[in-house]
Design a protein around this motif. Structure first.
Motif, PDB file in Angstrom:
ATOM      1  N   VAL A 106      44.975  48.955  43.459  1.00 29.10           N
ATOM      2  CA  VAL A 106      43.763  49.709  43.796  1.00 29.10           C
ATOM      3  C   VAL A 106      43.819  50.178  45.245  1.00 29.10           C
ATOM      4  N   PHE A 107      44.244  49.302  46.140  1.00 30.88           N
ATOM      5  CA  PHE A 107      44.325  49.656  47.557  1.00 30.88           C
ATOM      6  C   PHE A 107      45.328  50.788  47.784  1.00 30.88           C
ATOM      7  N   VAL A 108      46.493  50.666  47.167  1.00 25.75           N
ATOM      8  CA  VAL A 108      47.525  51.693  47.350  1.00 25.75           C
ATOM      9  C   VAL A 108      47.069  53.024  46.762  1.00 25.75           C
ATOM     10  N   SER A 109      46.498  52.990  45.556  1.00 21.78           N
ATOM     11  CA  SER A 109      46.119  54.230  44.877  1.00 21.78           C
ATOM     12  C   SER A 109      44.921  54.918  45.523  1.00 21.78           C
ATOM     13  N   GLN A 110      43.929  54.117  45.928  1.00 25.53           N
ATOM     14  CA  GLN A 110      42.683  54.700  46.420  1.00 25.53           C
ATOM     15  C   GLN A 110      42.634  54.865  47.932  1.00 25.53           C
ATOM     16  N   VAL A 111      43.493  54.154  48.666  1.00 25.82           N
ATOM     17  CA  VAL A 111      43.443  54.210  50.126  1.00 25.82           C
ATOM     18  C   VAL A 111      44.712  54.827  50.719  1.00 25.82           C
ATOM     19  N   LEU A 112      45.877  54.320  50.313  1.00 29.38           N
ATOM     20  CA  LEU A 112      47.129  54.785  50.927  1.00 29.38           C
ATOM     21  C   LEU A 112      47.586  56.148  50.396  1.00 29.38           C
ATOM     22  N   PHE A 113      47.617  56.323  49.069  1.00 29.12           N
ATOM     23  CA  PHE A 113      48.083  57.590  48.511  1.00 29.12           C
ATOM     24  C   PHE A 113      47.298  58.796  49.032  1.00 29.12           C
ATOM     25  N   VAL A 131      48.548  57.626  38.740  1.00 32.46           N
ATOM     26  CA  VAL A 131      48.786  57.113  37.385  1.00 32.46           C
ATOM     27  C   VAL A 131      49.362  55.702  37.450  1.00 32.46           C
ATOM     28  N   TRP A 132      50.186  55.452  38.480  1.00 36.68           N
ATOM     29  CA  TRP A 132      50.750  54.100  38.648  1.00 36.68           C
ATOM     30  C   TRP A 132      49.637  53.069  38.801  1.00 36.68           C
ATOM     31  N   GLY A 133      48.693  53.341  39.698  1.00 34.76           N
ATOM     32  CA  GLY A 133      47.586  52.417  39.899  1.00 34.76           C
ATOM     33  C   GLY A 133      46.727  52.286  38.659  1.00 34.76           C
ATOM     34  N   SER A 134      46.507  53.390  37.945  1.00 35.92           N
ATOM     35  CA  SER A 134      45.702  53.350  36.724  1.00 35.92           C
ATOM     36  C   SER A 134      46.383  52.510  35.651  1.00 35.92           C
ATOM     37  N   ALA A 135      47.722  52.613  35.587  1.00 36.04           N
ATOM     38  CA  ALA A 135      48.467  51.823  34.595  1.00 36.04           C
ATOM     39  C   ALA A 135      48.363  50.333  34.889  1.00 36.04           C
ATOM     40  N   VAL A 136      48.479  49.965  36.174  1.00 33.66           N
ATOM     41  CA  VAL A 136      48.329  48.563  36.554  1.00 33.66           C
ATOM     42  C   VAL A 136      46.921  48.077  36.243  1.00 33.66           C
ATOM     43  N   THR A 137      45.930  48.893  36.560  1.00 33.28           N
ATOM     44  CA  THR A 137      44.537  48.529  36.284  1.00 33.28           C
ATOM     45  C   THR A 137      44.305  48.331  34.798  1.00 33.28           C
ATOM     46  N   LEU A 138      44.894  49.208  33.989  1.00 32.21           N
ATOM     47  CA  LEU A 138      44.728  49.107  32.538  1.00 32.21           C
ATOM     48  C   LEU A 138      45.269  47.789  32.001  1.00 32.21           C
ATOM     49  N   GLY A 139      46.406  47.355  32.526  1.00 33.24           N
ATOM     50  CA  GLY A 139      47.038  46.136  32.025  1.00 33.24           C
ATOM     51  C   GLY A 139      46.547  44.856  32.673  1.00 33.24           C
ATOM     52  N   THR A 140      45.727  44.968  33.691  1.00 32.57           N
ATOM     53  CA  THR A 140      45.230  43.776  34.398  1.00 32.57           C
ATOM     54  C   THR A 140      43.702  43.690  34.323  1.00 32.57           C
ATOM     55  N   LEU A 141      43.014  44.510  35.099  1.00 29.80           N
ATOM     56  CA  LEU A 141      41.553  44.441  35.139  1.00 29.80           C
ATOM     57  C   LEU A 141      40.928  44.782  33.786  1.00 29.80           C
ATOM     58  N   ASN A 142      41.418  45.834  33.145  1.00 32.32           N
ATOM     59  CA  ASN A 142      40.804  46.290  31.896  1.00 32.32           C
ATOM     60  C   ASN A 142      41.163  45.424  30.693  1.00 32.32           C
ATOM     61  N   ASP A 161      34.991  42.811  39.366  1.00 34.32           N
ATOM     62  CA  ASP A 161      34.077  43.929  39.111  1.00 34.32           C
ATOM     63  C   ASP A 161      34.189  44.977  40.211  1.00 34.32           C
ATOM     64  N   ASN A 162      34.231  44.516  41.458  1.00 28.40           N
ATOM     65  CA  ASN A 162      34.305  45.440  42.592  1.00 28.40           C
ATOM     66  C   ASN A 162      35.593  46.260  42.573  1.00 28.40           C
ATOM     67  N   MET A 163      36.702  45.617  42.215  1.00 28.96           N
ATOM     68  CA  MET A 163      37.967  46.346  42.151  1.00 28.96           C
ATOM     69  C   MET A 163      37.907  47.454  41.100  1.00 28.96           C
ATOM     70  N   ALA A 164      37.332  47.138  39.936  1.00 24.37           N
ATOM     71  CA  ALA A 164      37.219  48.143  38.881  1.00 24.37           C
ATOM     72  C   ALA A 164      36.294  49.277  39.319  1.00 24.37           C
ATOM     73  N   THR A 165      35.200  48.933  39.984  1.00 23.82           N
ATOM     74  CA  THR A 165      34.258  49.949  40.464  1.00 23.82           C
ATOM     75  C   THR A 165      34.908  50.835  41.521  1.00 23.82           C
ATOM     76  N   PHE A 166      35.628  50.218  42.447  1.00 26.12           N
ATOM     77  CA  PHE A 166      36.307  50.962  43.514  1.00 26.12           C
ATOM     78  C   PHE A 166      37.399  51.856  42.937  1.00 26.12           C
ATOM     79  N   ALA A 167      38.135  51.355  41.953  1.00 26.37           N
ATOM     80  CA  ALA A 167      39.188  52.155  41.320  1.00 26.37           C
ATOM     81  C   ALA A 167      38.611  53.372  40.616  1.00 26.37           C
ATOM     82  N   ALA A 168      37.375  53.241  40.126  1.00 21.34           N
ATOM     83  CA  ALA A 168      36.714  54.361  39.456  1.00 21.34           C
ATOM     84  C   ALA A 168      36.050  55.323  40.438  1.00 21.34           C
ATOM     85  N   GLY A 169      36.135  55.012  41.747  1.00 16.80           N
ATOM     86  CA  GLY A 169      35.555  55.887  42.754  1.00 16.80           C
ATOM     87  C   GLY A 169      34.051  55.781  42.876  1.00 16.80           C
ATOM     88  N   GLN A 170      33.480  54.678  42.406  1.00 18.33           N
ATOM     89  CA  GLN A 170      32.028  54.485  42.440  1.00 18.33           C
ATOM     90  C   GLN A 170      31.636  53.569  43.597  1.00 18.33           C
TER      91      GLN A 170
END
Length: 474
Positions: free
Chosen positions: A48-55, A69-80, A305-314
């Motif tokens: 989440v940090f790399v995808s939403q902050v560094l990229f 997409v890399w961060g979304s794939a990791v999120t799908l297999g972990t948080l989701n 919850d916060n990581m999922a919310t942050f990854a969604a840009g909310q």
């Protein structure tokens, strides 16, 4: 002497009760399971940090979308998918703690029971409608139309649009992800408990005799108990569906929401738990005996919850400002009791050679928040002067950091950084790169040093006095 004896008796009783709570099998299983899956949450936090902050710092447009997409794939297999994974891990850890021989079968039961209790129909948000170009061949080339295009065809009133549809044959991430963790805990533990109980009945075992591979024999031994356990959960799911609900919804509204509310209704519940936990550590019993079973699972769910919310840009909701990362990054700098500050005080102001030697050995582990050498070597255990700041400082830092977050001075924690991350870096990671959080962490260390210093001096004088008395007695 009588008062001292009563005080010691109280401490002994307190330690005994606390140890019993920490060793309760279901609570111990919960602690073990979260420790097992913790790498997944840490990976998700880094992604989440790399995808939403560094990229976004050096990419934009289609390039940014492709990289994310890399961060979304990791999120799908972990948080989701966190709840499904946890249900299986809980089954395994419970079997191990119960010394059940076929522990792997509890993984199957935990996951299967959890999925059985999910609703069979979910409401999905519809962005566009896709249909085949050949009515007779559903696999023919498809066309996609915006939902608004179908509003008139469906006879919808003006001003209304199709926004969601009932879907079967699908899982909602609200059930499989962070929001389903409480359901996974209750169902995973309950399913494993029932299954192990039934597996202990000799009449339900299927004996294939000798010469059968062990894996096959084990699976047949637990076949009937597994069938009965999962059938029972399916029956419960069917009954609840008849009332228009499901167990995950009931757990989320009746148990998860109130418990999260207690933890996040200000910092007070967390402070009370960590006060008791750190006091217990001062008596030689690890603080995770209390905090690891009473607070950390719920606080971990909040940061997930916060990581999922942050990854969604909310934006992060205010009722999620208190979470596990506030404790790890801002209240346990150097480990329990914020002992990194004590080590710095020792290097700068101590005249005790023994303390300095311990500090030399402890500073590197302390930098990565490992402080058992300090607690047992300095020591802090049964050292009354140092027990006071050891218990007090984390409470002050939890309250102050929560207050600053609520005031908007520092950003909320949105990433679960590894607990071994050194100071400053951990603050930056936890808050998604907020430099103000890193500055605040430096201020925290300085403040903790100021609090520890007089108590360290008192402790050293007490040690010196004790040595003098021993020398005179000799």
């Amino acid at each position: 002497m009588a008062e001292e004896s009563k005080g010691q008796a109280f401490l002994d009783k307190f330690a005994e009760v606390s140890a019993r709570i920490g060793n309760q099998i279901h609570l111990r299983t919960l602690r073990d399971a979260f420790a097992t899956v913790m790498p997944l949450y840490i990976l998700a936090g880094i992604a989440v940090f790399v995808s939403q902050v560094l990229f976004p710092l050096f990419l934009s447009g289609d390039s940014l979308s492709a990289a994310q997409v890399w961060g979304s794939a990791v999120t799908l297999g972990t948080l989701n998918f966190a709840a499904v994974i946890l249900a299986g891990v809980l089954g395994y850890c419970f079997a191990v703690n119960k010394h059940f021989e076929n522990a792997i079968s509890c993984v199957v039961v935990g996951i299967s029971a959890f999925v059985i209790m999910m609703p069979q129909t979910i409401v999905a948000t519809l962005g566009s409608a896709v249909y085949a170009t050949n009515a007779a061949d559903k696999t023919a080339a498809t066309l996609s139309y915006a939902v608004d295009s179908f509003s008139g065809a469906l006879g919808m009133a003006d001003g209304y649009a199709l926004s969601g549809v009932d879907v079967t044959g699908a899982f909602a991430t609200s059930n499989t992800g962070a929001n389903g963790l409480f359901g996974a805990i209750i169902i995973g533990l309950l399913a494993a408990t029932v299954f192990i109980k039934l597996s202990g009945l000799e009449k339900l075992k299927v004996n294939l005799g000798e010469g059968v591979p062990p894996a096959v024999a084990d699976s047949f031994n637990v076949m009937i108990p597994m069938l009965l356990t999962l059938s029972l959960f399916a029956l419960v799911a069917a009954v609840l569906a008849g009332f228009g609900t499901d167990l995950l919804t009931l757990i989320a509204t009746g148990i998860a929401a109130p418990l999260k509310g207690i933890m996040n209704a200000g910092p007070w519940a967390v402070i009370v738990i960590y006060t008791l936990a750190n006091l217990l550590f001062c008596l030689g019993i690890h603080q995770s005996t209390i905090s690891g079973v009473l607070a950390e699972p719920i606080l971990t769910m909040l940061i997930i919850d916060n990581m999922a919310t942050f990854a969604a840009g909310q934006p992060i909701p205010a009722d999620h400002y208190m979470n596990m990362q506030i404790v790890n990054s801002f209240a346990l700098i150097g480990g329990s009791g914020c002992t990194f500050a004590l080590l710095l005080d020792t290097f700068l102001f101590s005249r005790n050679k023994g303390s300095k030697e311990v500090a030399k050995l402890s500073i590197l582990p302390g930098l990565f928040n490992i402080n058992e050498p300090v607690i047992y070597g300095y020591p802090i255990v049964f050292n009354l002067p140092l027990m006071i700041p050891f218990v007090l400082i984390p409470d002050l830092l939890i309250a102050a950091t929560y207050g600053l977050t609520c005031a908007g001075v520092i950003a909320p924690c949105v990433v679960q950084a590894p607990w071994t991350t050194p100071p400053v870096i951990s603050a930056l990671l936890a808050t998604g790169g907020d430099w103000r959080a890193a500055v605040w962490q430096v201020i925290e260390i300085a403040g903790a040093m100021a609090i520890y210093l007089p108590f360290m001096k008192v402790s050293e004088r007490a040690v010196q006095k004790q040595l003098e008395l021993e020398a005179n007695a000799a």
